[in-house]
Design a protein around this motif. Structure first.
Motif, PDB file in Angstrom:
ATOM      1  N   VAL A  82       0.846  -1.195   0.000  1.00  0.00           N
ATOM      2  CA  VAL A  82       0.000   0.000   0.000  1.00  0.00           C
ATOM      3  C   VAL A  82       0.882   1.246   0.000  1.00  0.00           C
ATOM      4  O   VAL A  82       0.645   2.191  -0.760  1.00  0.00           O
ATOM      5  CB  VAL A  82      -0.958   0.025   1.211  1.00  0.00           C
ATOM      6  CG1 VAL A  82      -1.689   1.361   1.312  1.00  0.00           C
ATOM      7  CG2 VAL A  82      -1.957  -1.107   1.136  1.00  0.00           C
ATOM      8  N   SER A  83       1.909   1.232   0.835  1.00  0.00           N
ATOM      9  CA  SER A  83       2.815   2.370   0.920  1.00  0.00           C
ATOM     10  C   SER A  83       3.520   2.618  -0.413  1.00  0.00           C
ATOM     11  O   SER A  83       3.607   3.755  -0.873  1.00  0.00           O
ATOM     12  CB  SER A  83       3.843   2.134   2.022  1.00  0.00           C
ATOM     13  OG  SER A  83       4.753   3.192   2.086  1.00  0.00           O
ATOM     14  N   ARG A  84       3.977   1.547  -1.029  1.00  0.00           N
ATOM     15  CA  ARG A  84       4.678   1.667  -2.318  1.00  0.00           C
ATOM     16  C   ARG A  84       3.755   2.219  -3.401  1.00  0.00           C
ATOM     17  O   ARG A  84       4.126   3.108  -4.155  1.00  0.00           O
ATOM     18  CB  ARG A  84       5.233   0.308  -2.746  1.00  0.00           C
ATOM     19  CG  ARG A  84       6.113   0.363  -3.981  1.00  0.00           C
ATOM     20  CD  ARG A  84       6.602  -1.012  -4.398  1.00  0.00           C
ATOM     21  NE  ARG A  84       5.541  -1.888  -4.847  1.00  0.00           N
ATOM     22  CZ  ARG A  84       4.909  -1.781  -6.016  1.00  0.00           C
ATOM     23  NH1 ARG A  84       5.210  -0.808  -6.850  1.00  0.00           N
ATOM     24  NH2 ARG A  84       3.967  -2.638  -6.349  1.00  0.00           N
ATOM     25  N   ILE A  85       2.536   1.733  -3.439  1.00  0.00           N
ATOM     26  CA  ILE A  85       1.583   2.122  -4.482  1.00  0.00           C
ATOM     27  C   ILE A  85       1.083   3.551  -4.276  1.00  0.00           C
ATOM     28  O   ILE A  85       0.955   4.320  -5.228  1.00  0.00           O
ATOM     29  CB  ILE A  85       0.389   1.137  -4.513  1.00  0.00           C
ATOM     30  CG1 ILE A  85       0.850  -0.228  -5.019  1.00  0.00           C
ATOM     31  CG2 ILE A  85      -0.750   1.672  -5.368  1.00  0.00           C
ATOM     32  CD1 ILE A  85      -0.154  -1.333  -4.798  1.00  0.00           C
ATOM     33  N   THR A  86       0.792   3.916  -3.025  1.00  0.00           N
ATOM     34  CA  THR A  86       0.175   5.216  -2.742  1.00  0.00           C
ATOM     35  C   THR A  86       1.181   6.320  -2.429  1.00  0.00           C
ATOM     36  O   THR A  86       0.841   7.495  -2.515  1.00  0.00           O
ATOM     37  CB  THR A  86      -0.790   5.119  -1.543  1.00  0.00           C
ATOM     38  OG1 THR A  86      -0.031   4.767  -0.377  1.00  0.00           O
ATOM     39  CG2 THR A  86      -1.897   4.107  -1.799  1.00  0.00           C
TER      40      THR A  86
END
Length: 110
Positions: free
Chosen positions: A27-31
């Motif tokens: 989630v952190s990588r994508i957002t």
């Protein structure tokens, strides 16, 4: 025109959206939202992970990822975290009510 249609096709794939559950790192990588910030938002009650056991990897479904993106957008626009959370919660309730009405309309048409 077809490219635009392809761009939103994932949003219309409801089976995919129901199965979409990703770890906090993903989630952190994508957002682009740091994991520390995601954990803090969860502590504040703004979002909820699928796994709430101590020591387990936090995993988030589509709706919680959507909330994170909306909260970050509000923060970028100058809202405080508490007002961003409040505004996002109201928006989610409004969307839920609208989609329930749409679903009822579709059922009535059958």
């Amino acid at each position: 025109m077809d490219q635009k249609k392809d761009d939103i096709s994932a949003l219309l794939d409801f089976d995919l959206l129901k199965r979409l559950v990703v770890g906090i790192g993903e989630v952190s990588r994508i957002t682009g939202i740091p994991t520390r910030k995601i954990r803090y938002w969860e502590e504040k009650g703004a979002i909820q992970s699928e796994n709430e056991q101590e020591g387990s990897t936090r995993r988030y479904d589509y709706l919680n990822v959507k909330k994170m993106l909306l909260i970050q957008e509000m923060l970028d626009e100058g809202f405080t975290l508490d007002s961003a959370i409040e505004k996002v919660e109201k928006r989610m309730v409004t969307l839920d009510e609208a989609f329930k009405k749409l679903a009822d309309t579709l059922e009535d048409d059958k």
